[in-house]
Write a protein that holds these residues in place. Structure first.
Motif, PDB file in Angstrom:
ATOM      1  N   ALA A 101       0.920  -1.042   0.020  1.00  0.00           N
ATOM      2  CA  ALA A 101      -0.037  -0.024  -0.087  1.00  0.00           C
ATOM      3  C   ALA A 101       0.854   1.309  -0.003  1.00  0.00           C
ATOM      4  CB  ALA A 101      -0.776  -0.073   1.349  1.00  0.00           C
ATOM      5  N   MET A 102       2.117   1.310   0.734  1.00  0.00           N
ATOM      6  CA  MET A 102       2.905   2.589   0.691  1.00  0.00           C
ATOM      7  C   MET A 102       3.425   2.635  -0.558  1.00  0.00           C
ATOM      8  SD  MET A 102       4.599   2.184   4.533  1.00  0.00           S
ATOM      9  CE  MET A 102       5.517   3.554   4.438  1.00  0.00           C
ATOM     10  N   VAL A 103       4.039   1.571  -1.209  1.00  0.00           N
ATOM     11  CA  VAL A 103       4.607   1.634  -2.622  1.00  0.00           C
ATOM     12  C   VAL A 103       3.412   2.391  -3.519  1.00  0.00           C
ATOM     13  CG1 VAL A 103       5.480   0.549  -4.609  1.00  0.00           C
ATOM     14  CG2 VAL A 103       6.337  -0.029  -1.982  1.00  0.00           C
ATOM     15  N   MET A 104       2.387   1.705  -3.541  1.00  0.00           N
ATOM     16  CA  MET A 104       1.241   2.205  -4.413  1.00  0.00           C
ATOM     17  C   MET A 104       0.896   3.526  -4.305  1.00  0.00           C
ATOM     18  SD  MET A 104      -0.930  -1.243  -5.231  1.00  0.00           S
ATOM     19  CE  MET A 104      -1.389  -1.591  -3.402  1.00  0.00           C
ATOM     20  N   ARG A 105       0.984   4.023  -2.844  1.00  0.00           N
ATOM     21  CA  ARG A 105       0.696   5.223  -2.615  1.00  0.00           C
ATOM     22  C   ARG A 105       1.534   6.379  -3.051  1.00  0.00           C
ATOM     23  NH1 ARG A 105      -0.256   6.697   3.768  1.00  0.00           N
ATOM     24  NH2 ARG A 105       1.901   6.276   3.401  1.00  0.00           N
ATOM     25  N   ALA A 106       2.791   5.947  -2.888  1.00  0.00           N
ATOM     26  CA  ALA A 106       4.000   6.502  -3.446  1.00  0.00           C
ATOM     27  C   ALA A 106       4.029   6.789  -4.954  1.00  0.00           C
ATOM     28  CB  ALA A 106       5.257   6.261  -2.881  1.00  0.00           C
ATOM     29  N   MET A 107       3.683   5.913  -5.676  1.00  0.00           N
ATOM     30  CA  MET A 107       3.545   5.717  -7.188  1.00  0.00           C
ATOM     31  C   MET A 107       2.277   6.553  -7.552  1.00  0.00           C
ATOM     32  SD  MET A 107       4.546   2.079  -8.182  1.00  0.00           S
ATOM     33  CE  MET A 107       4.427   2.322  -9.660  1.00  0.00           C
ATOM     34  N   GLY A 108       1.223   6.668  -7.089  1.00  0.00           N
ATOM     35  CA  GLY A 108       0.189   7.270  -7.480  1.00  0.00           C
ATOM     36  C   GLY A 108      -0.610   6.548  -8.368  1.00  0.00           C
ATOM     37  N   GLY A 109      -1.665   7.047  -8.735  1.00  0.00           N
ATOM     38  CA  GLY A 109      -2.372   6.543  -9.760  1.00  0.00           C
ATOM     39  C   GLY A 109      -3.243   5.304  -9.366  1.00  0.00           C
ATOM     40  N   LEU A 175      -7.892  -2.515  -8.085  1.00  0.00           N
ATOM     41  CA  LEU A 175      -7.940  -3.487  -7.218  1.00  0.00           C
ATOM     42  C   LEU A 175      -9.232  -3.698  -6.624  1.00  0.00           C
ATOM     43  CD1 LEU A 175      -4.303  -3.362  -5.339  1.00  0.00           C
ATOM     44  CD2 LEU A 175      -5.130  -5.115  -7.340  1.00  0.00           C
ATOM     45  N   THR A 176      -9.722  -2.566  -6.016  1.00  0.00           N
ATOM     46  CA  THR A 176     -10.926  -3.052  -5.362  1.00  0.00           C
ATOM     47  C   THR A 176     -12.245  -3.305  -6.288  1.00  0.00           C
ATOM     48  OG1 THR A 176     -11.610  -0.545  -5.401  1.00  0.00           O
ATOM     49  CG2 THR A 176     -10.079  -1.409  -3.531  1.00  0.00           C
ATOM     50  N   THR A 177     -12.249  -2.702  -7.568  1.00  0.00           N
ATOM     51  CA  THR A 177     -13.349  -2.921  -8.325  1.00  0.00           C
ATOM     52  C   THR A 177     -13.448  -4.202  -8.919  1.00  0.00           C
ATOM     53  OG1 THR A 177     -12.347  -1.849  -9.919  1.00  0.00           O
ATOM     54  CG2 THR A 177     -13.996  -0.475  -8.564  1.00  0.00           C
ATOM     55  N   THR A 178     -11.889  -4.738  -9.545  1.00  0.00           N
ATOM     56  CA  THR A 178     -11.725  -5.953 -10.233  1.00  0.00           C
ATOM     57  C   THR A 178     -11.584  -7.308  -9.215  1.00  0.00           C
ATOM     58  OG1 THR A 178     -10.873  -4.560 -11.886  1.00  0.00           O
ATOM     59  CG2 THR A 178     -10.471  -7.024 -11.968  1.00  0.00           C
ATOM     60  N   GLY A 251      -1.997 -10.682   1.426  1.00  0.00           N
ATOM     61  CA  GLY A 251      -1.821  -9.489   2.012  1.00  0.00           C
ATOM     62  C   GLY A 251      -2.612  -8.454   0.837  1.00  0.00           C
ATOM     63  N   ILE A 252      -2.216  -8.678  -0.365  1.00  0.00           N
ATOM     64  CA  ILE A 252      -2.966  -8.166  -1.661  1.00  0.00           C
ATOM     65  C   ILE A 252      -4.474  -8.339  -1.814  1.00  0.00           C
ATOM     66  CG2 ILE A 252      -2.582  -9.362  -3.574  1.00  0.00           C
ATOM     67  CD1 ILE A 252      -1.827  -5.687  -3.260  1.00  0.00           C
ATOM     68  N   LEU A 253      -4.605  -9.563  -1.542  1.00  0.00           N
ATOM     69  CA  LEU A 253      -6.318  -9.842  -1.471  1.00  0.00           C
ATOM     70  C   LEU A 253      -6.763  -8.953  -0.654  1.00  0.00           C
ATOM     71  CD1 LEU A 253      -6.082 -13.607  -2.525  1.00  0.00           C
ATOM     72  CD2 LEU A 253      -6.607 -11.593  -4.042  1.00  0.00           C
ATOM     73  N   SER A 254      -6.446  -9.015   0.756  1.00  0.00           N
ATOM     74  CA  SER A 254      -7.027  -8.419   1.953  1.00  0.00           C
ATOM     75  C   SER A 254      -7.256  -7.157   1.311  1.00  0.00           C
ATOM     76  CB  SER A 254      -6.228  -8.921   3.099  1.00  0.00           C
ATOM     77  OG  SER A 254      -6.827  -8.039   4.280  1.00  0.00           O
ATOM     78  N   LEU A 255      -6.218  -6.447   0.934  1.00  0.00           N
ATOM     79  CA  LEU A 255      -6.219  -5.075   0.613  1.00  0.00           C
ATOM     80  C   LEU A 255      -7.014  -4.757  -0.496  1.00  0.00           C
ATOM     81  CD1 LEU A 255      -4.333  -2.601   1.836  1.00  0.00           C
ATOM     82  CD2 LEU A 255      -2.948  -3.057  -0.380  1.00  0.00           C
ATOM     83  N   SER A 256      -7.418  -5.766  -1.242  1.00  0.00           N
ATOM     84  CA  SER A 256      -8.393  -5.421  -2.278  1.00  0.00           C
ATOM     85  C   SER A 256      -9.883  -5.489  -1.841  1.00  0.00           C
ATOM     86  CB  SER A 256      -8.253  -6.428  -3.556  1.00  0.00           C
ATOM     87  OG  SER A 256      -6.890  -6.304  -4.185  1.00  0.00           O
ATOM     88  N   GLN A 257      -9.999  -6.508  -0.910  1.00  0.00           N
ATOM     89  CA  GLN A 257     -11.441  -6.693  -0.370  1.00  0.00           C
ATOM     90  C   GLN A 257     -11.935  -5.714   0.567  1.00  0.00           C
ATOM     91  OE1 GLN A 257     -11.900 -10.589   1.416  1.00  0.00           O
ATOM     92  NE2 GLN A 257     -14.074 -10.366   1.335  1.00  0.00           N
ATOM     93  N   PHE A 258     -11.050  -5.080   1.367  1.00  0.00           N
ATOM     94  CA  PHE A 258     -11.418  -4.424   2.478  1.00  0.00           C
ATOM     95  C   PHE A 258     -10.900  -2.658   2.203  1.00  0.00           C
ATOM     96  CE2 PHE A 258     -10.508  -8.426   4.603  1.00  0.00           C
ATOM     97  CZ  PHE A 258     -12.000  -8.663   4.869  1.00  0.00           C
ATOM     98  N   SER A 259     -10.200  -2.715   1.237  1.00  0.00           N
ATOM     99  CA  SER A 259      -9.555  -1.310   0.883  1.00  0.00           C
ATOM    100  C   SER A 259      -8.931  -0.398   1.998  1.00  0.00           C
ATOM    101  CB  SER A 259     -11.057  -0.473   0.537  1.00  0.00           C
ATOM    102  OG  SER A 259     -11.613  -1.004  -0.519  1.00  0.00           O
ATOM    103  N   THR A 260      -8.176  -1.284   2.675  1.00  0.00           N
ATOM    104  CA  THR A 260      -7.531  -0.812   4.020  1.00  0.00           C
ATOM    105  C   THR A 260      -6.430  -2.110   4.409  1.00  0.00           C
ATOM    106  OG1 THR A 260      -7.477  -0.002   6.238  1.00  0.00           O
ATOM    107  CG2 THR A 260      -9.276  -1.565   5.687  1.00  0.00           C
ATOM    108  N   THR A 261      -5.507  -1.740   4.928  1.00  0.00           N
ATOM    109  CA  THR A 261      -4.542  -2.472   5.475  1.00  0.00           C
ATOM    110  C   THR A 261      -4.855  -3.436   6.760  1.00  0.00           C
ATOM    111  OG1 THR A 261      -3.550  -0.706   6.858  1.00  0.00           O
ATOM    112  CG2 THR A 261      -2.433  -1.245   4.779  1.00  0.00           C
ATOM    113  N   ALA A 262      -5.870  -2.959   7.569  1.00  0.00           N
ATOM    114  CA  ALA A 262      -6.650  -3.601   8.434  1.00  0.00           C
ATOM    115  C   ALA A 262      -5.345  -4.296   9.437  1.00  0.00           C
ATOM    116  CB  ALA A 262      -7.343  -4.741   7.895  1.00  0.00           C
ATOM    117  N   ILE A 263      -4.507  -3.358   9.947  1.00  0.00           N
ATOM    118  CA  ILE A 263      -3.441  -3.819  10.770  1.00  0.00           C
ATOM    119  C   ILE A 263      -4.053  -4.790  11.951  1.00  0.00           C
ATOM    120  CG2 ILE A 263      -1.616  -3.247  12.309  1.00  0.00           C
ATOM    121  CD1 ILE A 263      -1.297  -0.907  10.367  1.00  0.00           C
ATOM    122  N   ALA A 264      -5.110  -4.148  12.503  1.00  0.00           N
ATOM    123  CA  ALA A 264      -5.640  -4.945  13.845  1.00  0.00           C
ATOM    124  C   ALA A 264      -6.708  -6.034  13.496  1.00  0.00           C
ATOM    125  CB  ALA A 264      -6.213  -3.831  14.726  1.00  0.00           C
TER     126      ALA A 264
END
Length: 359
Positions: A101-109, A175-178, A251-264
């Motif tokens: 998530a940090m890498v994708m946020r830094a890249m933008g888009g 990621l979230t829509t597809t 981890g990337i599947l979880s990020l796609s499904q919940f749209s957040t890193t869900a650390i806890a």
């Protein structure tokens, strides 16, 4: 005087044993027995709530919720077959999602270019933790429980350090829509299709390749595996690396499904996956296990949780029910191993007695 041996003696020597029928073998398989338990649970909830539980939309939700755990369960099955354990998968999932998530946020888009980089970063992060675990276990000879317990805390700690304990919610839309909310053929969740493909690949590798054969060999007897030429250290490193890589992908599947890193939100993930693998018939003592059994084992807690919510039962009872099934599964496994050991001992004793009489 006839020199032929009586039939009873031939059976004692064990030169010929009748083959067990397919149906009898199937009924004795723990994975099949757990499948019957799952079907009974589904039937009970369907009878109690036919208008809500017994609907495709509800089954679709159950399948989708179990998909990420299924990806983790593939790697955990390989690990437990070697008589090992990996407690770190939940934390590795979180760490991989955070770094991605940090890498994708830094890249933008919001396009696939950024998403593909994020997927590769997540997998690479998981592979790195898997290599770390595998190397310490195989080369450092540190027990898997200690190594993965340590990496559990380290991975989660690093994730919290990187984010300051605040979840990242900037996830590329593609990621979230597809993947997260996408469907195949209009009704089947994309995330579940991805999990199914990985399950099929994992089953083929485990049951039909030399890598899978060596995995069973290491779990059955590490000493014997070394004697027949299996590179045990390399095998263990590879297996823990696969487990880590799958955790990274989860981890990337979880990020796609919940749209957040869900650390806890992953504190119980490792225990849920381990319970599912063991419930599905994979032996904690090593050498026995199937991917199919793991998948069936995953759906028991998923169905229980869903059914309890729909029927108005406190969801806390799910933990009680799953714990009881887990204890029962381990008890059955232990009983079978003891019976097999007694059978082998008796067979060897009969052979010894018969040989003494012949002498």
């Amino acid at each position: 005087m006839s020199t032929s041996s009586p039939p009873t003696e031939t059976m004692a020597i064990g030169t010929a044993e009748p083959k067990e029928g397919f149906l009898k073998h199937l009924l004795k398989a723990q994975a099949f027995q757990i499948l019957l338990v799952l079907l009974v649970i589904v039937a009970i909830f369907s009878a109690l709530a036919p208008d809500t539980f017994a609907q495709w939309s509800n089954f679709r939700l159950i399948i989708q919720n179990a998909s990420i755990l299924a990806v983790l369960g593939i790697g955990m099955t390989f690990v437990i077959i070697t008589a090992g354990i990996d407690l770190s998968i939940g934390s590795v999932l979180v760490f991989s999602g955070v770094v991605s998530a940090m890498v994708m946020r830094a890249m933008g888009g919001q396009g696939w270019g950024v998403a593909i980089v994020g997927i590769l970063v997540a997998i690479a992060s998981g592979v790195a933790w898997g290599l770390f675990n595998g190397f310490l276990i195989a080369k450092g000879k540190i027990p898997p429980l200690i190594v993965t317990l340590g990496s559990l805390g380290m991975a989660l700690g690093f994730a919290q350090i990187l984010t300051g304990g605040v979840d990242i919610r900037q996830v590329p839309t593609v990621l979230t829509t597809t993947i997260g909310y996408g469907n195949v053929f209009g009704t089947i969740p994309t995330i579940s299709v991805i999990a199914l493909v990985l399950i099929i690949i994992g089953a083929i590798v485990l049951h039909y390749t030399r890598f899978g054969l060596h995995t069973f060999a290491v779990g059955s007897s590490e000493v014997a595996a070394r004697r027949v030429g299996v590179k045990v250290d390399r095998q263990l490193i590879s297996i823990y690396t696969i487990s880590g890589g799958l955790a990274g992908f989860a981890g990337i599947l979880s990020l796609s499904q919940f749209s957040t890193t869900a650390i806890a939100g992953q504190s119980q993930t490792n225990l849920n996956v381990i319970a599912a693998v063991v419930i599905g018939g994979t032996s904690l003592f090593g050498g026995i296990g199937t991917i199919f059994g793991t998948v069936v084992g995953l759906f028991i807690p998923a169905v229980l949780q869903n059914g309890f919510v729909i029927t108005g039962v406190q969801p806390f009872w799910q933990q009680v029910a799953v714990g009881a099934v887990l204890i029962a599964a381990v008890y059955v496994d232990q009983a079978r191993r003891s019976a097999a050991m007694r059978g082998n001992t008796q067979s060897l004793w009969r052979r010894f007695v018969s040989g003494s009489r012949r002498g």
